[in-house]
Design a protein around this motif. Structure first.
Motif, short mmCIF file in Angstrom:
data_model
loop_
_atom_site.label_atom_id
_atom_site.label_comp_id
_atom_site.label_asym_id
_atom_site.label_seq_id
_atom_site.Cartn_x
_atom_site.Cartn_y
_atom_site.Cartn_z
N VAL A 13 31.32 7.95 74.22
CA VAL A 13 29.63 8.07 74.32
C VAL A 13 29.30 7.78 75.62
O VAL A 13 29.49 6.61 76.39
N GLU A 14 28.48 8.91 76.27
CA GLU A 14 27.99 8.66 77.58
C GLU A 14 26.67 8.01 77.54
O GLU A 14 25.71 8.54 77.03
N ASP A 15 26.59 6.79 78.23
CA ASP A 15 25.42 6.07 78.02
C ASP A 15 24.57 6.20 79.56
O ASP A 15 23.32 6.29 79.16
N ALA A 16 25.29 6.62 80.37
CA ALA A 16 24.48 6.98 81.64
C ALA A 16 25.42 8.25 82.49
O ALA A 16 26.43 7.88 82.07
N PRO A 17 24.82 9.10 83.14
CA PRO A 17 25.77 9.82 83.92
C PRO A 17 27.29 8.98 84.73
O PRO A 17 26.89 8.08 85.41
N GLY A 18 28.11 9.57 84.23
CA GLY A 18 29.47 8.95 84.74
C GLY A 18 29.83 7.64 83.82
O GLY A 18 30.98 7.20 84.33
N GLU A 22 34.21 4.24 75.28
CA GLU A 22 35.33 4.62 74.09
C GLU A 22 35.07 3.93 72.96
O GLU A 22 34.91 2.80 72.72
N LEU A 23 34.92 4.86 72.08
CA LEU A 23 34.85 4.36 70.64
C LEU A 23 35.96 4.86 69.76
O LEU A 23 36.68 6.04 69.93
N VAL A 24 36.84 3.98 69.21
CA VAL A 24 38.00 4.48 68.23
C VAL A 24 37.65 4.45 66.84
O VAL A 24 36.99 3.58 66.35
N ALA A 25 37.84 5.78 66.31
CA ALA A 25 37.57 5.82 64.88
C ALA A 25 38.79 6.13 63.80
O ALA A 25 39.51 6.99 64.48
N LEU A 62 28.89 16.89 74.90
CA LEU A 62 28.87 17.26 76.38
C LEU A 62 30.42 17.88 76.74
O LEU A 62 30.50 18.68 77.46
N ALA A 63 31.32 17.61 75.68
CA ALA A 63 32.64 17.99 76.25
C ALA A 63 33.70 17.59 74.75
O ALA A 63 33.39 17.10 74.10
N GLY A 64 34.69 18.27 74.78
CA GLY A 64 35.74 18.10 73.74
C GLY A 64 36.06 19.08 73.06
O GLY A 64 35.52 20.24 73.22
N PRO A 65 36.53 19.07 71.92
CA PRO A 65 36.98 20.13 71.15
C PRO A 65 35.85 20.83 70.31
O PRO A 65 34.79 20.17 70.42
N GLU A 66 36.00 22.05 70.10
CA GLU A 66 34.98 22.88 69.29
C GLU A 66 34.79 22.46 68.05
O GLU A 66 35.64 22.17 67.07
N LEU A 67 33.46 21.99 67.65
CA LEU A 67 32.93 21.52 66.31
C LEU A 67 32.77 22.91 65.40
O LEU A 67 32.23 23.88 65.80
N PRO A 68 32.89 22.50 64.19
CA PRO A 68 32.20 23.58 63.14
C PRO A 68 30.81 23.84 63.43
O PRO A 68 30.11 22.92 63.82
N GLU A 69 30.37 25.00 62.91
CA GLU A 69 28.93 25.44 63.21
C GLU A 69 28.11 24.52 62.36
O GLU A 69 28.39 23.97 61.22
N GLY A 102 38.97 13.15 71.55
CA GLY A 102 38.33 13.43 72.88
C GLY A 102 36.90 13.95 72.97
O GLY A 102 36.44 14.09 74.13
N LEU A 103 36.09 13.82 72.06
CA LEU A 103 34.79 14.46 72.04
C LEU A 103 33.96 13.44 72.79
O LEU A 103 34.09 12.34 72.90
N VAL A 104 33.17 14.16 73.58
CA VAL A 104 32.15 13.19 74.26
C VAL A 104 30.67 13.54 73.89
O VAL A 104 30.35 14.97 73.76
N VAL A 105 29.89 12.71 73.82
CA VAL A 105 28.56 12.84 73.18
C VAL A 105 27.57 11.95 73.95
O VAL A 105 28.25 11.05 74.73
#
Length: 112
Positions: A13-18, A22-25, A62-69, A102-105
């Motif tokens: 989770v990007e809290d501010a630029p840069g 990390e969240l482990v789920a 923002l980045a990472g694997p492609e999600l389902p539509e 690796g998903l980034v939101v």
């Protein structure tokens, strides 16, 4: 090791630029990204309980694997929000699976 053997993923989770947290789920509990973010202390109202009706769990991918539509209900809610980007999603509609590693939101603001 195959994707099916992965028991947990890392989502950022990007809290501010840069600045990324990390969240482990776990992948075996059928959790949504919204539930993982709430459990990690993020201020998500989730007033509809994850039914894609309120938009309070709006994130930008923002980045990472492609999600389902997105489904029809999710798209309708996203289109009604004051701020929407090409990466907009409702975190309640993103299920934690091994493919999300690796998903980034970024949590989107509620007001324009």
């Amino acid at each position: 090791m195959s994707l099916e053997d992965i028991t947990e993923v890392r989502v950022y989770v990007e809290d501010a630029p840069g600045q990324r947290t990390e969240l482990v789920a776990p992948t075996d509990m059928s959790l949504s990204l919204m539930e993982v973010m709430k459990a990690s202390g993020y201020d998500i109202q989730a007033t509809c309980g994850g039914m894609a009706l309120c938009g309070t769990c709006h994130v930008e991918v923002l980045a990472g694997p492609e999600l389902p539509e997105p489904g029809d209900d999710e798209m309708a809610m996203l289109e009604s929000l004051p701020i929407m980007s090409s990466g907009s999603r409702l975190s309640c509609q993103i299920r934690i699976t091994s493919r999300l590693d690796g998903l980034v939101v970024r949590l989107m603001p509620q007001n324009a």
